[in-house]
Structure formats: C-alpha cells, structure tokens
Design a protein around this motif. Sequence first.
Motif, short mmCIF file in Angstrom:
data_model
loop_
_atom_site.label_atom_id
_atom_site.label_comp_id
_atom_site.label_asym_id
_atom_site.label_seq_id
_atom_site.Cartn_x
_atom_site.Cartn_y
_atom_site.Cartn_z
N PRO A 274 0.80 -1.23 0.00
CA PRO A 274 0.00 0.00 0.00
C PRO A 274 0.84 1.28 0.00
O PRO A 274 0.40 2.31 -0.52
N PHE A 275 2.04 1.20 0.57
CA PHE A 275 2.89 2.40 0.66
C PHE A 275 3.52 2.75 -0.68
O PHE A 275 4.01 3.86 -0.85
N LEU A 276 3.51 1.81 -1.64
CA LEU A 276 4.04 2.10 -2.97
C LEU A 276 3.08 2.96 -3.78
O LEU A 276 3.44 3.45 -4.86
N ARG A 277 1.86 3.13 -3.27
CA ARG A 277 0.86 3.98 -3.95
C ARG A 277 0.63 5.27 -3.17
O ARG A 277 -0.40 5.93 -3.33
N ASP A 278 1.58 5.64 -2.32
CA ASP A 278 1.43 6.80 -1.45
C ASP A 278 1.50 8.11 -2.22
O ASP A 278 2.08 8.18 -3.31
N GLY A 279 0.92 9.15 -1.64
CA GLY A 279 0.97 10.47 -2.27
C GLY A 279 2.29 11.18 -2.05
O GLY A 279 2.57 12.21 -2.67
N SER A 280 3.14 10.66 -1.14
CA SER A 280 4.43 11.26 -0.86
C SER A 280 5.53 10.48 -1.56
O SER A 280 5.65 9.26 -1.39
N SER A 281 6.38 11.17 -2.30
CA SER A 281 7.48 10.50 -2.99
C SER A 281 8.48 9.92 -1.98
O SER A 281 9.13 8.91 -2.25
N GLN A 282 8.59 10.56 -0.82
CA GLN A 282 9.52 10.04 0.19
C GLN A 282 9.03 8.70 0.75
O GLN A 282 9.82 7.78 0.95
N VAL A 283 7.74 8.59 0.98
CA VAL A 283 7.18 7.34 1.48
C VAL A 283 7.38 6.24 0.44
O VAL A 283 7.79 5.11 0.77
N ILE A 284 7.12 6.56 -0.84
CA ILE A 284 7.30 5.58 -1.91
C ILE A 284 8.76 5.14 -1.99
O ILE A 284 9.06 3.94 -2.11
N ALA A 285 9.66 6.10 -1.89
CA ALA A 285 11.09 5.77 -1.97
C ALA A 285 11.51 4.87 -0.81
O ALA A 285 12.26 3.90 -1.00
N GLU A 286 11.04 5.18 0.40
CA GLU A 286 11.40 4.37 1.57
C GLU A 286 10.84 2.95 1.43
O GLU A 286 11.51 1.97 1.78
N ALA A 287 9.62 2.83 0.93
CA ALA A 287 9.02 1.51 0.76
C ALA A 287 9.76 0.71 -0.31
O ALA A 287 9.99 -0.50 -0.16
N THR A 288 10.16 1.37 -1.40
CA THR A 288 10.90 0.70 -2.47
C THR A 288 12.25 0.21 -1.95
O THR A 288 12.65 -0.93 -2.21
N ARG A 289 12.94 1.06 -1.21
CA ARG A 289 14.23 0.64 -0.64
C ARG A 289 14.04 -0.52 0.33
O ARG A 289 14.86 -1.45 0.37
N ALA A 290 12.98 -0.45 1.11
CA ALA A 290 12.73 -1.52 2.09
C ALA A 290 12.56 -2.86 1.39
O ALA A 290 13.09 -3.88 1.83
N LEU A 291 11.82 -2.86 0.29
CA LEU A 291 11.59 -4.10 -0.45
C LEU A 291 12.86 -4.58 -1.15
O LEU A 291 13.21 -5.76 -1.08
N TYR A 292 13.55 -3.67 -1.80
CA TYR A 292 14.72 -4.06 -2.60
C TYR A 292 15.91 -4.43 -1.71
O TYR A 292 16.56 -5.46 -1.91
N ASP A 293 16.22 -3.57 -0.73
CA ASP A 293 17.41 -3.79 0.08
C ASP A 293 17.31 -5.02 0.97
O ASP A 293 18.31 -5.67 1.27
N GLU A 294 16.10 -5.33 1.43
CA GLU A 294 15.93 -6.46 2.35
C GLU A 294 15.51 -7.74 1.63
O GLU A 294 15.24 -8.76 2.28
N ALA A 295 15.42 -7.71 0.33
CA ALA A 295 14.95 -8.88 -0.43
C ALA A 295 15.93 -10.05 -0.30
O ALA A 295 17.14 -9.87 -0.27
N THR A 296 15.37 -11.24 -0.22
CA THR A 296 16.15 -12.47 -0.27
C THR A 296 16.05 -13.02 -1.70
O THR A 296 15.23 -12.54 -2.50
N PRO A 297 16.82 -14.05 -2.05
CA PRO A 297 16.70 -14.62 -3.40
C PRO A 297 15.29 -15.10 -3.75
O PRO A 297 14.92 -15.20 -4.92
N ASP A 298 14.47 -15.38 -2.71
CA ASP A 298 13.13 -15.91 -2.96
C ASP A 298 12.02 -14.87 -2.86
O ASP A 298 10.86 -15.18 -3.14
N THR A 299 12.37 -13.65 -2.45
CA THR A 299 11.33 -12.65 -2.19
C THR A 299 10.42 -12.44 -3.39
O THR A 299 9.19 -12.54 -3.28
#
Length: 309
Positions: A274-299
């Motif tokens: 849900p945070f990837l559809r946020d109205g704030s670019s900062q929230v979207i950026a933080e959510a994207t980093r959270a998904l990408y940086d913490e991803a495992t090979p199976d994510t």
Amino acid sequence: GVGEIRAFKMVTDGASFRREGEDLLIQGLSNQVLASAFGPDGRMYFVLWKPGKKSPLWALRDSEPQESAVAAMAEVEALSGKGFQAKSTAALLAFLGHADRRIRQEAQFELVARGKTEPLRTLAMNTSAGQLPRLHSLWALGQLKDGNRALLQKLSSDPDPELRAQTARWAGNLGYDPDGIILKLLGDPSQRVQAFAAIATGKLKSKRALSSLVDLIVTADNKIPVLRHAGIAGLAGVASSQDLQAFARHPSTAMRIAAVVALRQRRATVELLPFLRDGSSQVIAEATRALYDEATPDTFTDHPEVLEA
C-alpha cells in the motif's frame, strides 16, 4: 583541516546533542591525525597517518598546568591500572562521583563484581547525591540485572530528567516494568526522556504504548531525527505487521514513513505494497528501498505482485 586537532563540547539539546565552543589545540602537523586519547598522566596521545611507514605517536601536554590539575593527574595515575579490589565499599561508592570517568567506571565494575546491590540502590535513590554517582549506581544495577519496583517508582519521577531517561533505558534493557510506568514517560516534558521511553516500550513489548508512540512520531513530524528513530524502535516492538500496514491510511507523512521503516526491520513484503501507492514520494522511496534492500533470493519469486508493483 589536515594536521589539526580541535576540541569541542557536546551538550544536551532536546532529544539529541549540539556542539558548544571549539578550540584549535594543535595545527600545522604534516599528516592527518588518525586517533587520539587521553592517558592517565593527563597527556593527550595521538597518532599521525604515514602511508607505507610506521605512524609516529605524539604526546601533547600543558607546559604550565595549574596545581590542582597536577594533583588530579597524579591521583588518577596512582589509581589507574592497579585494580580496586583492595578498596572498601564506601571508597568505591565515593569514587562513583570522581571527576575522571575511568575511575568512576573502575569503581562501578568492582561494585558489580562484588554484587553490592543494596548500597547501589540506596545511592541511586539518594536525591541529595550528585548526578554522576546516581547514574553509575543505576548502570551498575543494570549490569547486575536488578529489577526493583521501589527504585523504578522513585527514579521515574526524579526531578533530574537524565535520571528519568536512564531509568527508562534501564527498565527497557531489563524487560522490567511491572506497573507500566515507562508508558507514562512517553509524555514526559523532556524529549530525551521521551526518546529513551519510546525505545524501552519497544523492548518491553508494551502493546498499550502504541497510541502514545503514534502521538510522539506525529508531533516530531520528521523534524527531530532522534525522536523519529526512538518512535520507530518502539513501533517495531509493540505493533503487529497488520497494525503497521494500516498506517498506510494515516494522514501524517511522518507516521507513514515510520511504519515503512518498522516494516523494513521485519523484512516485510506484501505489507509494504500500500505504501508504494502513497501520495508522498519520500514514502514511496522508503518503501521501495525496504523491499529491494531487504529482499532475499526468494522474495520476488514468492511474491511476484511485489516485483510487479
């Protein structure tokens, strides 16, 4: 600059610290200073960087020290390195207020080694004693894993905000808060106390602290990084992943960012969508980093909708 040593003081400023004053102790050295430390003889020792060579060790001393400083340095030099095993308990308690931190710490560790719980409690609760002896007593009790209700009740309402802050830290580290006192410290007038209390509630898994943590994060409004961090640390301990996901609809941008970072600490995936559809670019950026940086090979294999988003 290169080849300079500057001195300044850090003083408390709200939840954090600020620099106060600045003195240029030494300049004109040919190389960068790698490290510096004060010895028990009062001199400041430092090492210069010499690539490919042995680094020289320098010592800086006051050429005309005051008599009081000479006496103080002589005392520290005499006490250091000899151990405090032969000192009496009364002497060790007195050393907790010594001007030199190393002496205070040696006394603290020796009292811990002896298991002197009762004298340490008495000193910590003595409002006529100085701040440093009381703090070292509390830290020693933390080392002894001494959770004491009377101590918690008294120090949590102490007039000194630093005692209240360190009490919250002590209770959080021990996982000890039988009466929910630390929750009340989230509303303390001191921001420093609020920060330590927020971190402590996370360690204590205090579910009732959730609304107070939200208030703290929203009020800080992304303008006080220390309080934001403390609030997130609290959230990570008390809120479920579903609670955090629900904050995607919260009107405060600061709150949505805090929820994203708390979810990141859990390596959440679908809860971040849900945070990837946020109205704030900062929230979207933080959510994207959270998904990408913490991803495992199976994510993304397990959650193709996350990769698509």
